[in-house]
Motif scaffolding. Structure first.
Motif, PDB file in Angstrom:
ATOM      1  N   UNK A 126       0.846  -1.209   0.000  1.00 44.31           N
ATOM      2  CA  UNK A 126       0.000   0.000   0.000  1.00 44.31           C
ATOM      3  C   UNK A 126       0.875   1.251   0.000  1.00 44.31           C
ATOM      4  N   UNK A 127       1.935   1.251   0.807  1.00 41.03           N
ATOM      5  CA  UNK A 127       2.768   2.455   0.874  1.00 41.03           C
ATOM      6  C   UNK A 127       3.503   2.692  -0.455  1.00 41.03           C
ATOM      7  N   UNK A 128       3.912   1.609  -1.122  1.00 39.08           N
ATOM      8  CA  UNK A 128       4.556   1.777  -2.441  1.00 39.08           C
ATOM      9  C   UNK A 128       3.556   2.313  -3.471  1.00 39.08           C
ATOM     10  N   UNK A 129       2.311   1.823  -3.394  1.00 40.62           N
ATOM     11  CA  UNK A 129       1.294   2.303  -4.339  1.00 40.62           C
ATOM     12  C   UNK A 129       0.977   3.784  -4.109  1.00 40.62           C
ATOM     13  N   UNK A 130       0.938   4.184  -2.820  1.00 39.21           N
ATOM     14  CA  UNK A 130       0.680   5.590  -2.498  1.00 39.21           C
ATOM     15  C   UNK A 130       1.763   6.489  -3.083  1.00 39.21           C
ATOM     16  N   UNK A 131       3.002   6.027  -2.970  1.00 38.68           N
ATOM     17  CA  UNK A 131       4.128   6.797  -3.503  1.00 38.68           C
ATOM     18  C   UNK A 131       4.024   6.936  -5.027  1.00 38.68           C
ATOM     19  N   UNK A 132       3.665   5.839  -5.700  1.00 40.37           N
ATOM     20  CA  UNK A 132       3.526   5.867  -7.164  1.00 40.37           C
ATOM     21  C   UNK A 132       2.421   6.862  -7.560  1.00 40.37           C
ATOM     22  N   UNK A 133       1.286   6.823  -6.820  1.00 40.58           N
ATOM     23  CA  UNK A 133       0.168   7.720  -7.141  1.00 40.58           C
ATOM     24  C   UNK A 133       0.608   9.180  -6.990  1.00 40.58           C
ATOM     25  N   UNK A 134       1.338   9.487  -5.895  1.00 42.27           N
ATOM     26  CA  UNK A 134       1.825  10.859  -5.657  1.00 42.27           C
ATOM     27  C   UNK A 134       2.727  11.311  -6.802  1.00 42.27           C
ATOM     28  N   UNK A 135       3.632  10.411  -7.224  1.00 43.21           N
ATOM     29  CA  UNK A 135       4.559  10.767  -8.310  1.00 43.21           C
ATOM     30  C   UNK A 135       3.796  11.038  -9.596  1.00 43.21           C
TER      31      UNK A 135
END
Ligand code: AMP
Length: 142
Positions: A126-135
């Motif tokens: 989930x935290x990796x997906x959140x980072x991708x979405x932010x980028x």
């Protein structure tokens, strides 16, 4: 994807274990106190098994046994599947899905270095997906 070594650094509890001759009741008490669903079974510093809430449900409650009279060794799983700290989150998710386990001890050579649960893996994904979405959002709004 991160390796297990990186994930273990962020964990609050190290290795939670219990002796094979302890009562299942004590194992359940420790799991409740520490808010975990599994304990490693250790004898003279060696990993000899794993006991989880699922073992209790299936091998104690459903068999009409009492957790006060049943030793941990009677219901633990003694062929423990372990992983190496250099393995990735993806590899562990695939293993857990395939074997239907929610816990994997992490061993480096003969040394036990931690335990990874399915909860740790889901949190990381989930935290990796959140980072991708932010980028992606910052890229779109440029
Ligand atoms: P769990 O999904 O982790 O609650 O475990 C389900 C069943 O698999 C229980 O009988 C556990 O004792 C067993 N188990 C859990 N993790 C492992 C593992 N890493 N290696 C072998 N058995 C396991």
């Amino acid at each position: 994807m991160k390796t297990l070594r990186q994930l273990l650094q962020a964990k609050t509890y190290g290795i939670l274990s219990i002796a094979p001759d302890a009562r299942v009741y004590d194992a359940l008490q420790l799991m409740a106190d520490k808010n975990v669903g599994a304990l490693l079974v250790m004898d003279a510093g060696q990993l000899i098994g794993i006991i989880t809430e699922r073992d209790y449900a299936r091998k104690v409650i459903l068999k009409g046994k009492s957790s006060l009279d049943t030793p941990v060794r009677e219901i633990m799983t003694d062929k423990v599947l372990c992983v190496h700290p250099n393995q990735t989150v993806e590899e562990c998710m695939a293993l857990m899905t395939d074997k239907r386990f929610r816990h994997l001890p992490v061993m480096e050579g003969n040394k036990l270095v931690g335990v990874i649960s399915i909860g740790d893996l889901v949190k990381e994904v989930i935290s990796e997906q959140e980072q991708t979405i932010k980028q992606l959002e910052s890229y779109i709004h440029r």
